[in-house]
Design a protein around this motif. Structure first.
Motif, PDB file in Angstrom:
ATOM      1  N   ALA A  23      76.767  53.737  50.050  1.00  0.00           N
ATOM      2  CA  ALA A  23      76.937  52.796  49.998  1.00  0.00           C
ATOM      3  C   ALA A  23      75.199  51.853  48.972  1.00  0.00           C
ATOM      4  N   HIS A  24      74.160  52.831  49.469  1.00  0.00           N
ATOM      5  CA  HIS A  24      72.905  51.952  49.287  1.00  0.00           C
ATOM      6  C   HIS A  24      73.164  52.470  47.413  1.00  0.00           C
ATOM      7  N   LEU A  25      74.082  53.807  47.395  1.00  0.00           N
ATOM      8  CA  LEU A  25      73.378  54.557  45.700  1.00  0.00           C
ATOM      9  C   LEU A  25      74.090  52.652  45.001  1.00  0.00           C
ATOM     10  N   THR A  26      75.624  52.599  45.478  1.00  0.00           N
ATOM     11  CA  THR A  26      76.214  51.781  44.541  1.00  0.00           C
ATOM     12  C   THR A  26      75.646  50.650  44.819  1.00  0.00           C
ATOM     13  N   LEU A  27      75.355  49.446  45.759  1.00  0.00           N
ATOM     14  CA  LEU A  27      74.699  48.991  45.873  1.00  0.00           C
ATOM     15  C   LEU A  27      73.870  48.480  44.589  1.00  0.00           C
ATOM     16  N   ARG A  28      72.918  49.420  44.590  1.00  0.00           N
ATOM     17  CA  ARG A  28      71.685  49.678  44.136  1.00  0.00           C
ATOM     18  C   ARG A  28      72.312  49.718  42.120  1.00  0.00           C
ATOM     19  N   ASP A  29      73.225  50.014  42.175  1.00  0.00           N
ATOM     20  CA  ASP A  29      73.612  50.499  40.748  1.00  0.00           C
ATOM     21  C   ASP A  29      74.131  48.672  40.559  1.00  0.00           C
ATOM     22  N   VAL A  30      75.213  47.873  41.307  1.00  0.00           N
ATOM     23  CA  VAL A  30      75.685  46.907  41.379  1.00  0.00           C
ATOM     24  C   VAL A  30      74.122  45.773  41.317  1.00  0.00           C
ATOM     25  N   THR A  31      73.218  46.120  41.756  1.00  0.00           N
ATOM     26  CA  THR A  31      71.954  45.197  41.385  1.00  0.00           C
ATOM     27  C   THR A  31      71.696  45.398  39.869  1.00  0.00           C
ATOM     28  N   ALA A  32      71.470  46.580  39.814  1.00  0.00           N
ATOM     29  CA  ALA A  32      70.880  46.754  38.977  1.00  0.00           C
ATOM     30  C   ALA A  32      71.688  45.991  37.394  1.00  0.00           C
ATOM     31  N   ALA A  33      72.816  46.157  37.474  1.00  0.00           N
ATOM     32  CA  ALA A  33      73.524  45.301  36.527  1.00  0.00           C
ATOM     33  C   ALA A  33      73.591  43.528  36.799  1.00  0.00           C
ATOM     34  N   THR A  34      74.130  43.467  37.730  1.00  0.00           N
ATOM     35  CA  THR A  34      73.511  41.782  38.122  1.00  0.00           C
ATOM     36  C   THR A  34      72.274  41.562  37.534  1.00  0.00           C
ATOM     37  N   ASP A  35      71.252  42.108  37.428  1.00  0.00           N
ATOM     38  CA  ASP A  35      69.822  41.527  36.711  1.00  0.00           C
ATOM     39  C   ASP A  35      70.190  42.138  35.334  1.00  0.00           C
ATOM     40  N   HIS A  36      70.557  43.525  34.837  1.00  0.00           N
ATOM     41  CA  HIS A  36      70.613  43.401  33.383  1.00  0.00           C
ATOM     42  C   HIS A  36      71.497  41.976  33.150  1.00  0.00           C
ATOM     43  N   ALA A  37      72.781  41.530  33.865  1.00  0.00           N
ATOM     44  CA  ALA A  37      73.781  40.581  33.630  1.00  0.00           C
ATOM     45  C   ALA A  37      72.634  39.207  32.958  1.00  0.00           C
ATOM     46  N   ALA A  38      71.809  39.244  34.747  1.00  0.00           N
ATOM     47  CA  ALA A  38      71.366  38.739  34.490  1.00  0.00           C
ATOM     48  C   ALA A  38      70.075  37.797  32.836  1.00  0.00           C
ATOM     49  N   LYS A  39      69.620  38.592  33.045  1.00  0.00           N
ATOM     50  CA  LYS A  39      68.629  39.080  31.534  1.00  0.00           C
ATOM     51  C   LYS A  39      69.538  38.543  30.161  1.00  0.00           C
ATOM     52  N   LEU A  40      71.029  39.610  30.328  1.00  0.00           N
ATOM     53  CA  LEU A  40      71.523  38.564  28.606  1.00  0.00           C
ATOM     54  C   LEU A  40      72.210  37.443  28.389  1.00  0.00           C
ATOM     55  N   LEU A  41      72.434  37.054  30.157  1.00  0.00           N
ATOM     56  CA  LEU A  41      72.570  35.540  29.495  1.00  0.00           C
ATOM     57  C   LEU A  41      71.630  34.367  29.561  1.00  0.00           C
ATOM     58  N   GLN A  42      70.846  35.203  30.100  1.00  0.00           N
ATOM     59  CA  GLN A  42      69.297  34.302  29.538  1.00  0.00           C
ATOM     60  C   GLN A  42      68.895  34.391  27.748  1.00  0.00           C
ATOM     61  N   LYS A  43      68.954  35.547  27.563  1.00  0.00           N
ATOM     62  CA  LYS A  43      68.964  35.426  26.027  1.00  0.00           C
ATOM     63  C   LYS A  43      69.935  34.659  24.824  1.00  0.00           C
ATOM     64  N   VAL A  44      71.461  34.897  26.192  1.00  0.00           N
ATOM     65  CA  VAL A  44      72.114  33.971  25.057  1.00  0.00           C
ATOM     66  C   VAL A  44      71.989  32.440  24.910  1.00  0.00           C
ATOM     67  N   GLN A  45      71.793  32.134  26.244  1.00  0.00           N
ATOM     68  CA  GLN A  45      71.244  30.596  26.521  1.00  0.00           C
ATOM     69  C   GLN A  45      70.429  29.966  25.475  1.00  0.00           C
ATOM     70  N   ALA A  46      68.792  31.369  25.213  1.00  0.00           N
ATOM     71  CA  ALA A  46      67.609  31.009  24.827  1.00  0.00           C
ATOM     72  C   ALA A  46      68.759  30.944  22.847  1.00  0.00           C
ATOM     73  N   ALA A  47      69.497  31.631  23.212  1.00  0.00           N
ATOM     74  CA  ALA A  47      69.822  31.332  21.288  1.00  0.00           C
ATOM     75  C   ALA A  47      70.840  30.174  20.149  1.00  0.00           C
TER      76      ALA A  47
END
Length: 64
Positions: A23-47
């Motif tokens: 569960a810890h490893l899964t949540l770590r992966d989900v958190t990393a994916a969510t952080d990546h998606a948020a950064k990508l969304l910020q880049k798209v919004q800026a563009a």
């Protein structure tokens, strides 16, 4: 009485620990994916903002 697990059978504690680690490893992966998606969304919004500001038809109504 209670039945002792055979050496091939993990105990309840071992199974609980394994579950928590998984569960810890899964949540770590989900958190990393969510952080990546948020950064990508910020880049798209800026563009998008940059594109809208640079658009020659800024004052006209948009088809959005």
């Amino acid at each position: 009485m209670t039945q002792r697990p055979t050496p091939e059978q993990p105990s309840r504690l071992q199974r609980a620990i394994s579950f928590l680690i998984c569960a810890h490893l899964t949540l770590r992966d989900v958190t990393a994916a969510t952080d990546h998606a948020a950064k990508l969304l910020q880049k798209v919004q800026a563009a998008w903002r940059n594109w809208v500001q640079a658009s020659p038809h800024r004052g006209e109504p948009r088809w959005t």
